[in-house]
Design an enzyme around this catalytic site. Structure first.
Site, PDB file in Angstrom:
ATOM      1  N   ASP A  71      10.452  80.857  31.622  1.00 33.11           N
ATOM      2  CA  ASP A  71      11.841  81.123  31.050  1.00 33.11           C
ATOM      3  C   ASP A  71      11.671  81.911  30.030  1.00 33.11           C
ATOM      4  O   ASP A  71      10.675  82.759  29.899  1.00 33.11           O
ATOM      5  CB  ASP A  71      12.518  79.818  30.895  1.00 33.11           C
ATOM      6  CG  ASP A  71      14.278  79.714  31.359  1.00 33.11           C
ATOM      7  OD1 ASP A  71      14.815  80.772  30.609  1.00 33.11           O
ATOM      8  OD2 ASP A  71      14.708  79.319  32.041  1.00 33.11           O
ATOM      9  N   HIS A 105      18.187  80.597  26.661  1.00 40.18           N
ATOM     10  CA  HIS A 105      18.227  79.977  28.175  1.00 40.18           C
ATOM     11  C   HIS A 105      17.139  79.085  28.296  1.00 40.18           C
ATOM     12  O   HIS A 105      17.420  78.038  29.111  1.00 40.18           O
ATOM     13  CB  HIS A 105      18.204  81.153  29.060  1.00 40.18           C
ATOM     14  CG  HIS A 105      18.338  81.198  30.527  1.00 40.18           C
ATOM     15  ND1 HIS A 105      17.389  80.496  31.327  1.00 40.18           N
ATOM     16  CD2 HIS A 105      19.592  81.255  30.922  1.00 40.18           C
ATOM     17  CE1 HIS A 105      17.800  80.501  32.467  1.00 40.18           C
ATOM     18  NE2 HIS A 105      19.072  80.929  32.439  1.00 40.18           N
ATOM     19  N   SER A 284      20.982  78.166  37.228  1.00 43.99           N
ATOM     20  CA  SER A 284      19.885  77.926  36.380  1.00 43.99           C
ATOM     21  C   SER A 284      19.952  76.520  35.569  1.00 43.99           C
ATOM     22  O   SER A 284      18.978  76.238  35.288  1.00 43.99           O
ATOM     23  CB  SER A 284      20.153  78.922  34.946  1.00 43.99           C
ATOM     24  OG  SER A 284      19.390  80.182  35.296  1.00 43.99           O
TER      25      SER A 284
END
Length: 435
Positions: A71, A105, A284
């Site tokens: 990520d 994220h 996600s």
């Protein structure tokens, strides 16, 4: 009061050059956070109730399992991840060891998997006993342009102890390099989870993203939530239906299709980020819930190989939509408690792979990845060319020795029937002289 985060964009960039389209799909992390305003972060986590995670913790917390998060990096200093993040790697620019997140994220994904549950506040993950191996493959814009970056990151994670890998990213173009890395992970007994992708305004991507659509990967689509009576205090919501509640409806922003395998909550989630929290939505954030359940299963049965972990997750999923697997929900919503308690027969290959009588090369030149009987649990073949040569040599020596012994025995037992053959006859006694 939680400060609003900056908006995380999830808009793929167009790649115009034909060659670039072949080797570098424009991709982003599949999620778009919005500001979160809440004081009781733990109470906002409706997914823990929807999936009955506290009951699952009675059987397994994921202890001893390493989950790779490919990520934007992971903020190892976040209170919810203190002590949970191992030193990792940075395949973007090499400036970090993966334990720094420029976007937020990756931190959100990691906490949904392994956020600590030893306190009453903050984000608790599905598998709080697991450790996170951070692998930075998304840049400061939360995207990658070259799929080989992700491929290298995945291979590195496999070689550094990950037994579950979460890829909350993807794009429209298939990559041979990434396909080979996924095969490498499968051959080394690693469960790979990826998001199906989000519907993006102005984008022409309508099919499930790659790598989620690669056969053998657990492709996770997103479910919506639904407020109901008895919602948690502090402005939180509980989803309706099922054990603890689930809306049973596919989120309208989720891409889905035949490659979809499982679903999990994807909307109105509270996520950890550097410096605080935010409210997020996107596939996600559905994928790491499945990765967390995979970690629970791997911790429950240490000797269970990846093929059987996948089989356990899909066979125990709570069916949604039409009976059986369908193109919207796959096998249904992941069910941690059922995955940890249901009796299932052992399988010999990943049930997500297409059936084939004999391994045959794919378009990328790779053979079918089902594990034959002469391949070990870790994916390493014990029947190697060297072992075949040694076995042949030993067999040849045994054969020669057998022939020599047989010839010797035969010679000693020989009985001749022709004159002059065999031992000399005994000498006749000499008669005495005449008197």
């Amino acid at each position: 009061m939680i400060r609003p985060p900056r908006t995380l964009r999830a808009v793929p960039r167009t790649v115009s050059a034909a060659v670039a389209c072949v080797v570098a799909a424009a991709v982003v992390g599949a999620g778009a956070p919005a500001p979160a305003y809440a004081d009781a972060i733990r109470d906002e986590q409706y997914q823990l109730r929807a999936l009955d995670v506290p009951t699952a913790w009675r059987t397994s917390t994921g202890a001893g399992v390493t989950v790779a998060v490919l990520d934007s990096g992971v903020d190892a200093g976040h209170p919810d991840l203190a002590g949970q993040v191992l030193p990792g790697a940075d395949f973007v620019d090499g400036t970090t060891d993966g334990r720094r997140d420029f976007v937020g994220h990756g931190t959100t994904v990691a906490a949904l998997i392994a956020g600590r549950n030893d306190k009453d506040s903050g984000v608790a993950g599905i598998a709080p006993g697991a450790k996170i191996l951070p692998v930075r493959v998304l840049d400061k814009d939360n995207k990658y342009d070259d799929a080989t970056v992700v491929a290298k990151g995945l291979r590195w994670a496999v070689d550094h102890g990950a037994t579950v890998a979460n890829l909350s990213l993807g794009g429209g173009i298939r990559s041979d390099a990434l396909a080979d890395a996924l095969a490498y992970a499968a051959d080394h007994d690693v469960v790979v989870v990826a998001c199906t992708g989000n519907v993006t305004p102005g984008s022409n991507l309508t099919e499930v993203w790659y790598p989620a659509r690669e056969p053998g990967v657990l492709a996770v689509a997103g479910l919506t939530d639904a407020p109901q009576a008895g919602a948690a205090p502090g402005g939180g919501v509980a989803a309706g239906g099922g054990v603890g509640g689930s809306a049973d409806q596919l989120w309208t922003g989720s891409l889905t299709g035949p490659p979809t395998v499982l679903t999990a909550p994807a909307v109105n989630l509270i996520g950890a980020r550097p410096g605080g929290y935010w409210r997020v939505q996107g596939t996600s954030f559905a994928a790491p819930m499945v990765a967390g359940v995979a970690a629970l299963v791997r911790a429950r049965w240490h000797d269970l190989d990846a093929d059987n972990v996948v089989n356990r997750l899909i066979r125990t999923a709570r069916d949604l939509g039409p009976p059986g697997r369908d193109d919207r929900y796959g096998y249904g919503e992941v069910d941690p408690v059922a995955a940890l308690t249901t009796q299932l027969p052992v399988v010999r290959r990943n049930p997500l792979l297409p059936p084939q009588a004999q391994p045959s090369p794919s378009a990328s030149g790779r053979a079918d990845r089902s594990r034959p009987a002469f391949v070990s649990r870790a994916g390493r073949p014990w029947l190697t060319p060297r072992l075949v040569l040694v076995g042949f040599a030993v067999s040849l020596v045994v054969l020669v020795l057998t022939l020599v012994v047989a010839a010797t025995v035969n010679r000693r037992s020989c009985r001749c029937s022709w004159p002059g053959c065999g031992p000399d006859p005994p000498a006749r006694p000499t008669p005495p002289p005449p008197p």
